[in-house]
Design a protein around this motif. Structure first.
Motif, PDB file in Angstrom:
ATOM      1  N   ARG A 110       0.880  -1.139   0.250  1.00  0.00           N
ATOM      2  CA  ARG A 110      -0.075  -0.026  -0.052  1.00  0.00           C
ATOM      3  C   ARG A 110       0.926   1.268   0.046  1.00  0.00           C
ATOM      4  NH1 ARG A 110      -3.669  -0.055   4.760  1.00  0.00           N
ATOM      5  NH2 ARG A 110      -2.875   2.019   5.201  1.00  0.00           N
ATOM      6  N   SER A 142     -11.527  14.782  -9.995  1.00  0.00           N
ATOM      7  CA  SER A 142     -11.217  14.283  -8.579  1.00  0.00           C
ATOM      8  C   SER A 142     -12.699  14.186  -7.775  1.00  0.00           C
ATOM      9  CB  SER A 142     -10.536  15.268  -7.814  1.00  0.00           C
ATOM     10  OG  SER A 142     -11.313  16.542  -7.762  1.00  0.00           O
ATOM     11  N   ALA A 143     -13.650  14.769  -8.497  1.00  0.00           N
ATOM     12  CA  ALA A 143     -15.011  14.650  -7.671  1.00  0.00           C
ATOM     13  C   ALA A 143     -16.006  13.655  -8.268  1.00  0.00           C
ATOM     14  CB  ALA A 143     -16.016  16.003  -7.699  1.00  0.00           C
ATOM     15  N   HIS A 144     -15.109  13.101  -9.617  1.00  0.00           N
ATOM     16  CA  HIS A 144     -16.022  11.973 -10.539  1.00  0.00           C
ATOM     17  C   HIS A 144     -17.433  12.456 -10.704  1.00  0.00           C
ATOM     18  CE1 HIS A 144     -14.283   7.914 -10.764  1.00  0.00           C
ATOM     19  NE2 HIS A 144     -13.372   8.547 -10.064  1.00  0.00           N
ATOM     20  N   LYS A 145     -17.401  13.680 -11.337  1.00  0.00           N
ATOM     21  CA  LYS A 145     -18.572  14.147 -11.675  1.00  0.00           C
ATOM     22  C   LYS A 145     -18.570  14.955 -13.142  1.00  0.00           C
ATOM     23  CE  LYS A 145     -21.136  15.710  -7.753  1.00  0.00           C
ATOM     24  NZ  LYS A 145     -21.706  16.868  -6.898  1.00  0.00           N
ATOM     25  N   PRO A 157     -18.769   3.103 -13.811  1.00  0.00           N
ATOM     26  CA  PRO A 157     -17.497   3.250 -13.984  1.00  0.00           C
ATOM     27  C   PRO A 157     -16.828   3.090 -15.223  1.00  0.00           C
ATOM     28  CG  PRO A 157     -18.137   1.723 -12.058  1.00  0.00           C
ATOM     29  CD  PRO A 157     -19.360   2.072 -12.980  1.00  0.00           C
TER      30      PRO A 157
ATOM     31  N   GLY B 171     -16.541  17.335  -1.571  1.00  0.00           N
ATOM     32  CA  GLY B 171     -16.946  16.972  -2.983  1.00  0.00           C
ATOM     33  C   GLY B 171     -16.008  16.024  -3.372  1.00  0.00           C
ATOM     34  N   ARG B 172     -14.810  15.862  -2.925  1.00  0.00           N
ATOM     35  CA  ARG B 172     -13.832  14.943  -3.598  1.00  0.00           C
ATOM     36  C   ARG B 172     -14.016  13.426  -3.393  1.00  0.00           C
ATOM     37  NH1 ARG B 172      -7.326  15.907  -2.792  1.00  0.00           N
ATOM     38  NH2 ARG B 172      -6.817  13.787  -3.535  1.00  0.00           N
ATOM     39  N   VAL B 173     -13.716  12.642  -4.081  1.00  0.00           N
ATOM     40  CA  VAL B 173     -13.784  11.128  -4.146  1.00  0.00           C
ATOM     41  C   VAL B 173     -12.419  10.645  -3.597  1.00  0.00           C
ATOM     42  CG1 VAL B 173     -14.179   9.092  -5.173  1.00  0.00           C
ATOM     43  CG2 VAL B 173     -15.581  11.029  -5.881  1.00  0.00           C
ATOM     44  N   GLU B 177      -8.396   2.996  -0.034  1.00  0.00           N
ATOM     45  CA  GLU B 177      -7.116   3.185   0.245  1.00  0.00           C
ATOM     46  C   GLU B 177      -6.736   4.552   0.717  1.00  0.00           C
ATOM     47  OE1 GLU B 177      -4.736   2.866  -3.111  1.00  0.00           O
ATOM     48  OE2 GLU B 177      -2.877   2.429  -1.782  1.00  0.00           O
ATOM     49  N   LEU B 180      -7.910   4.960   4.211  1.00  0.00           N
ATOM     50  CA  LEU B 180      -7.247   4.475   5.237  1.00  0.00           C
ATOM     51  C   LEU B 180      -5.943   4.983   5.572  1.00  0.00           C
ATOM     52  CD1 LEU B 180      -7.616   0.540   4.313  1.00  0.00           C
ATOM     53  CD2 LEU B 180      -8.418   1.719   6.133  1.00  0.00           C
ATOM     54  N   ASP B 181      -5.202   5.416   4.440  1.00  0.00           N
ATOM     55  CA  ASP B 181      -4.074   6.130   4.587  1.00  0.00           C
ATOM     56  C   ASP B 181      -4.271   7.604   5.510  1.00  0.00           C
ATOM     57  OD1 ASP B 181      -2.377   4.630   3.812  1.00  0.00           O
ATOM     58  OD2 ASP B 181      -1.940   5.809   1.896  1.00  0.00           O
ATOM     59  N   ARG B 220     -22.052  10.426  -0.927  1.00  0.00           N
ATOM     60  CA  ARG B 220     -22.041  10.023  -1.940  1.00  0.00           C
ATOM     61  C   ARG B 220     -21.289   8.541  -2.293  1.00  0.00           C
ATOM     62  NH1 ARG B 220     -19.827  12.058  -7.324  1.00  0.00           N
ATOM     63  NH2 ARG B 220     -18.779  13.466  -6.101  1.00  0.00           N
ATOM     64  N   VAL B 222     -19.401   6.274  -4.731  1.00  0.00           N
ATOM     65  CA  VAL B 222     -19.007   6.287  -6.190  1.00  0.00           C
ATOM     66  C   VAL B 222     -18.443   4.749  -6.434  1.00  0.00           C
ATOM     67  CG1 VAL B 222     -17.401   7.430  -7.916  1.00  0.00           C
ATOM     68  CG2 VAL B 222     -18.276   8.723  -6.131  1.00  0.00           C
ATOM     69  N   ARG B 223     -19.420   4.260  -7.528  1.00  0.00           N
ATOM     70  CA  ARG B 223     -19.102   2.654  -7.268  1.00  0.00           C
ATOM     71  C   ARG B 223     -17.433   2.380  -8.128  1.00  0.00           C
ATOM     72  NH1 ARG B 223     -22.155  -2.158  -7.760  1.00  0.00           N
ATOM     73  NH2 ARG B 223     -23.493  -2.020  -5.992  1.00  0.00           N
ATOM     74  N   SER B 224     -17.259   1.476  -7.284  1.00  0.00           N
ATOM     75  CA  SER B 224     -15.597   1.051  -7.933  1.00  0.00           C
ATOM     76  C   SER B 224     -14.670   2.169  -7.782  1.00  0.00           C
ATOM     77  CB  SER B 224     -15.703   0.628  -9.334  1.00  0.00           C
ATOM     78  OG  SER B 224     -15.643   1.644 -10.321  1.00  0.00           O
ATOM     79  N   ALA B 225     -14.941   3.304  -7.042  1.00  0.00           N
ATOM     80  CA  ALA B 225     -13.886   4.325  -6.898  1.00  0.00           C
ATOM     81  C   ALA B 225     -13.804   4.830  -5.331  1.00  0.00           C
ATOM     82  CB  ALA B 225     -14.370   5.527  -7.790  1.00  0.00           C
ATOM     83  N   ASP B 230     -20.882  15.267  -0.451  1.00  0.00           N
ATOM     84  CA  ASP B 230     -21.686  16.083  -1.565  1.00  0.00           C
ATOM     85  C   ASP B 230     -22.436  16.877  -0.586  1.00  0.00           C
ATOM     86  OD1 ASP B 230     -20.382  15.459  -3.524  1.00  0.00           O
ATOM     87  OD2 ASP B 230     -22.065  14.658  -4.620  1.00  0.00           O
TER      88      ASP B 230
END
Lengths: 236, 236
Positions: A110, A142-145, A157, B171-173, B177, B180-181, B220, B222-225, B230
């Motif tokens: 990691r 970065s916001a995935h929007k 995705p 707003g940021r995704v 990982e 956790l960090d 929010r 965000v699938r797979s992300a 928000d």
DNA sequence: CAATTTCGCTACATTTTTGTGACAAAGGCC
DNA sequence: GGCCTTTGTCACAAAAATGTAGCGAAATTG
């Protein structure tokens, strides 16, 4: 597009561990255990970053690092050094040769992934951040929007990655094969027709406004060639 | 007020490097290369954090660490250990003596600064800003209190840190990982799915008003992300 | 215009990813 | 020591995303 990483390491089990984790985290990994070969691969495969073990066969890591820096094509290639020696002297020498970061063995997968991401973020902002705007579409990575002329666009995705790839190369036509490489990954085997389906899903999402009205199609089909994202469709 | 950092290190060139970078990043630095003196300075100058080399003159870093922890005035003083030994065993021992984080040589100045910031944020919220407001949520970091549209929100420690991290980057995704960090710490090994569970706990707490009614979800998925906080949920 | 290739679209089974409740271990508090 | 809170993990349910096949439409070719 998945960032490509050149891993130069001769400990097979380490190669295994690192590759596995990097690929799991969305990177493509090219491997070699040979210094000379590393230089060639760095030129030809155009990786986004190099992970370089200090001690490798044929050329020392530090020498590979120096040569990469001297070659114009790779002079700015981000390099992460892997080292077992924690001494200060080595750190300095390393910095002088131009490595961008260091990871000391033993390290956790990691941690390595985090360092790689950090270096890429610092040196390759386009790869990880910022906004992409084209053809009335705005993507905040970065916001995935994503929005289209104000209305929000919701994407799965894969559609998201697909659209990002188009936005990163606006107007350009990609074959199904290229799209599979760029969006799905190099070593994933899926039918080429699968691209069609995702293109349809992407179209559906992007061409629908919030209020239900249909917007003009921004994805151009190039018969027998592929697809492209276009700013202004040709008036009929 | 600039946070004050006590740097205990006997390698003069390292002292130079570290001080320069910390000061450039907005910290005041007090220096010493002597363990005994470090204890005195820690009491008298009331630094906000101590950077402690493992191997220093007069007293070992580990001993300084222990003594700092024993003295009431400095028992909660954040400590970052600097060590050349990368072995896991040492890390554990270091943590057991009460260091809050460790940095293994060689390190880049940027990394050290980042760690220092992270530790301060984790342990001295007051230093990194007073109130955070976003999406109807208001967090008083120094009082450890959170409200949502007036009603008070009660959170466990981890949920609090998680929410703070989201509020600091609205707003940021963030991937599991990254969370956790940032929230758990770099050297804690827990399952990524643990993040999900804490997200759920956070949701539960934040989306419930005082009177028992359900508020719209502010987190929010965000699938797979990953997850993001928000401001404006989906307009139905 | 007929033959052929290429593409759009739908339906659907499968796989992946996330939500959720329960539970036991660890730690703090009195 | 008991009591309570917090934490991490698991197992299972639920939801979303994915890849393919198939059919018909559209374009291309000659």
């Amino acid at each position: 597009m998945r960032p490509k990483i050149l891993l130069v390491e001769d400990d097979a089990s380490l190669v295994e561990l690192i590759s596995y984790n990097l690929e799991k985290e969305g990177f493509d990994v090219i491997r070699t255990d040979d210094g000379e070969e590393a230089l060639v691969l760095a030129q030809e495969d155009k990786p986004d970053l190099v992970i370089l073990d200090w001690m490798i066969a044929n050329l020392s890591g530090i020498e590979v690092c120096r040569r990469l820096r001297r070659a114009p094509l790779t002079a700015n290639l981000p390099i992460v050094m892997l080292t077992a020696r924690a001494e200060e002297a080595d750190r300095i020498r390393g910095l002088e040769t131009g490595a961008d970061d260091y990871v000391t063995k033993p390290f956790s997968p990691r941690e390595l992934v985090a360092r790689v991401r950090a270096v890429l973020r610092r040196l390759r902002p386009a790869l990880s951040g910022g906004n992409l705007d084209y053809a009335g579409i705005s993507m905040d990575t970065s916001a995935h929007k994503v929005t289209r002329d104000g209305s929000t666009v919701s994407l799965g995705p894969t559609e998201f990655r697909l659209l990002r790839h188009f936005l990163e190369h606006p107007g350009r036509v990609f074959s199904r094969e290229q799209l599979l490489d760029a969006v799905w990954g190099r070593d994933v085997y899926v039918e080429q027709r699968t691209v069609d389906v995702h293109i349809r899903r992407l179209r559906k999402a992007v061409n629908a406004a919030d209020n239900g009205t249909e917007l003009p199609d921004v994805i151009r089909t190039v018969r027998s060639a592929g697809y492209a994202l276009d700013a202004a469709p040709l008036p009929a």
